[in-house]
Design an enzyme around this catalytic site. Structure first.
Site, PDB file in Angstrom:
ATOM      1  N   HIS A 235       1.035  -1.066  -0.089  1.00 59.27           N
ATOM      2  CA  HIS A 235      -0.333   0.041   0.088  1.00 59.27           C
ATOM      3  C   HIS A 235       1.084   1.433  -0.111  1.00 59.27           C
ATOM      4  O   HIS A 235       1.099   2.252   1.484  1.00 59.27           O
ATOM      5  CB  HIS A 235      -0.424  -0.524   0.785  1.00 59.27           C
ATOM      6  CG  HIS A 235      -1.852   0.534   1.272  1.00 59.27           C
ATOM      7  ND1 HIS A 235      -1.900   2.580   0.736  1.00 59.27           N
ATOM      8  CD2 HIS A 235      -3.566   0.690   1.241  1.00 59.27           C
ATOM      9  CE1 HIS A 235      -2.757   3.031   0.830  1.00 59.27           C
ATOM     10  NE2 HIS A 235      -3.934   1.950   1.603  1.00 59.27           N
TER      11      HIS A 235
ATOM     12  N   GLU B  29      -1.125   1.418  -5.344  1.00 63.56           N
ATOM     13  CA  GLU B  29      -0.584  -0.156  -4.660  1.00 63.56           C
ATOM     14  C   GLU B  29      -0.725  -1.488  -4.963  1.00 63.56           C
ATOM     15  O   GLU B  29      -1.766  -1.822  -5.758  1.00 63.56           O
ATOM     16  CB  GLU B  29      -2.358  -0.130  -3.274  1.00 63.56           C
ATOM     17  CG  GLU B  29      -1.926   1.159  -2.545  1.00 63.56           C
ATOM     18  CD  GLU B  29      -4.193   1.390  -2.116  1.00 63.56           C
ATOM     19  OE1 GLU B  29      -3.973   0.062  -1.196  1.00 63.56           O
ATOM     20  OE2 GLU B  29      -4.318   2.199  -1.641  1.00 63.56           O
TER      21      GLU B  29
HETATM   22  O1  LIG Z   1      -7.008   4.170   6.320  1.00 64.07           O
HETATM   23  P1  LIG Z   1      -6.659   2.827   5.675  1.00 64.07           P
HETATM   24  O2  LIG Z   1      -7.965   1.277   7.021  1.00 64.07           O
HETATM   25  O3  LIG Z   1      -5.957   2.717   6.138  1.00 64.07           O
HETATM   26  O4  LIG Z   1      -6.869   2.610   4.747  1.00 64.07           O
HETATM   27  C1  LIG Z   1      -6.954   3.499   3.692  1.00 64.07           C
HETATM   28  C2  LIG Z   1      -7.111   3.398   2.430  1.00 64.07           C
HETATM   29  O5  LIG Z   1      -6.918   2.438   1.838  1.00 64.07           O
HETATM   30  C3  LIG Z   1      -6.481   2.340   0.071  1.00 64.07           C
HETATM   31  O6  LIG Z   1      -5.914   1.119  -0.164  1.00 64.07           O
HETATM   32  C4  LIG Z   1      -8.755   1.935  -0.004  1.00 64.07           C
HETATM   33  O7  LIG Z   1      -8.698   1.810  -1.457  1.00 64.07           O
HETATM   34  C5  LIG Z   1      -9.713   3.002   0.631  1.00 64.07           C
HETATM   35  O8  LIG Z   1     -10.392   2.999   0.891  1.00 64.07           O
HETATM   36  C6  LIG Z   1      -9.041   3.353   2.023  1.00 64.07           C
HETATM   37  O9  LIG Z   1      -9.719   4.683   2.714  1.00 64.07           O
END
Ligand SMILES: O=P(O)(O)OC[C@H]1O[C@@H](O)[C@H](O)[C@@H](O)[C@@H]1O
Length: 297
Positions: A165, A268
């Site tokens: 990510h 990601e």
């Molecule tokens: O706040 P988190 O749990 O780290 O997620 C962040 C984002 O991660 C992304 O991968 C998603 O597509 C989003 O929808 C999400 O808001």
């Protein structure tokens, strides 16, 4: 080239700082999470870390490269085979990003710095009672190579979805484009998961949260403000999530300044939806991402 690995404490989270020449990368033991990466410490970062990130046990740090594993996002949106692997309430983005990984290798030489962390899953991994390892291998040299290595150690097939990510640093999201996605279909998760096709370069003018399919190996972030390109070269991954929260969603995120959406972009590199992994007993898989940057457009 001078190289080193130094044990660090990131506001209470243990980790390491890797240096190679002018390049610097910080990584936390929790989640095997790269926190930041500067190809040249005197230039803007390549991997973005939130200025108001919170460093807490059991919570992913905002920014860097969290590892989503053994499922990505909302478990309910995963293929049935991935859903069937879990037995308990399933946290968003899986289990790995908030657990401590074990250091399995580190070396600093004049041609690069390497560090590997591993998470061993077994019967007692909460809500995921399977035998597997996931290993994160970092190689810092002229460029950064990240490998996410899965190994099914059990006697049954394993279904896994996963993502690196990555939060990329950009001068201004409104002056940023992604090249390489033209012609790819994507699910627009903000429009009832409608399936659409990307036309031309991806440009940003509002909240964006998409899952691209059949993604090519090479993508580029074109940053008109900083006049630089970031090259993403992946192997073992054919899907990618592109995310920017923009103004309203930014207000709801932890560890995220209200204007920070302007300076970041997530791409990601993933194995999600039809691209999820189905590993036979003993089978291994490697998702590799190579990152580099070049000045000028
Ligand atoms: O706040 P988190 O749990 O780290 O997620 C962040 C984002 O991660 C992304 O991968 C998603 O597509 C989003 O929808 C999400 O808001």
């Amino acid at each position: 080239m001078q190289s080193s690995i130094t044990a660090m404490d990131f506001s209470g989270l243990p980790g390491w700082r890797l240096c190679f020449g002018q390049a610097q990368l910080d990584i936390a033991q929790q989640g095997g999470q790269i926190l930041s990466y500067f190809p040249d410490i005197n230039q803007p970062p390549l991997i973005w870390l939130s200025a108001c990130a919170e460093y807490q046990h059991g919570h992913s740090v905002r920014g860097g490269v969290p590892v989503c594993w053994p499922w990505f996002g909302d478990i309910q949106r995963n293929p049935a085979a991935v859903q069937k692997m879990t037995t308990k309430d399933a946290p968003f983005h899986g289990l790995a990003r908030t657990l401590d990984w074990q250091l399995t290798h580190s070396s600093a030489a004049n041609n690069g710095v390497q560090l590997s962390l591993q998470l061993v899953a077994s019967q007692d991994l909460l809500g995921w009672p399977h035998a597997a390892t996931v290993q994160l291998q970092i190689e810092l040299a002229e460029r950064l190579t990240i490998r996410l290595h899965n190994h099914n150690l059990g006697s049954e097939p394993l279904a896994i979805s996963q993502a690196l990510h990555s939060y990329f640093a950009v001068s201004d999201i409104r002056q940023t484009q992604v090249e390489g996605l033209a012609g790819c279909t994507y699910y627009d998760t903000l429009e009832q998961w409608q399936l659409r096709e990307q036309e031309g370069n991806l440009k940003f003018s509002g909240e964006t949260d998409r899952i691209y399919l059949q993604v090519p190996e090479h993508l580029q972030i074109i940053d008109l403000g900083w006049q630089r390109r970031i090259d993403l070269r992946s192997q073992g991954s054919h899907s990618a999530i592109v995310w920017n929260p923009w103004v309203a969603k930014a207000q709801t995120l932890s560890g995220f300044a209200s204007d920070a959406w302007q300076q970041m972009l997530c791409i990601e590199s993933a194995n999600v939806l039809d691209d999820h992994l189905l590993l036979a007993p003993g089978e291994q898989h490697c998702l590799q991402l190579e990152l580099s940057t070049s000045a000028g457009l």
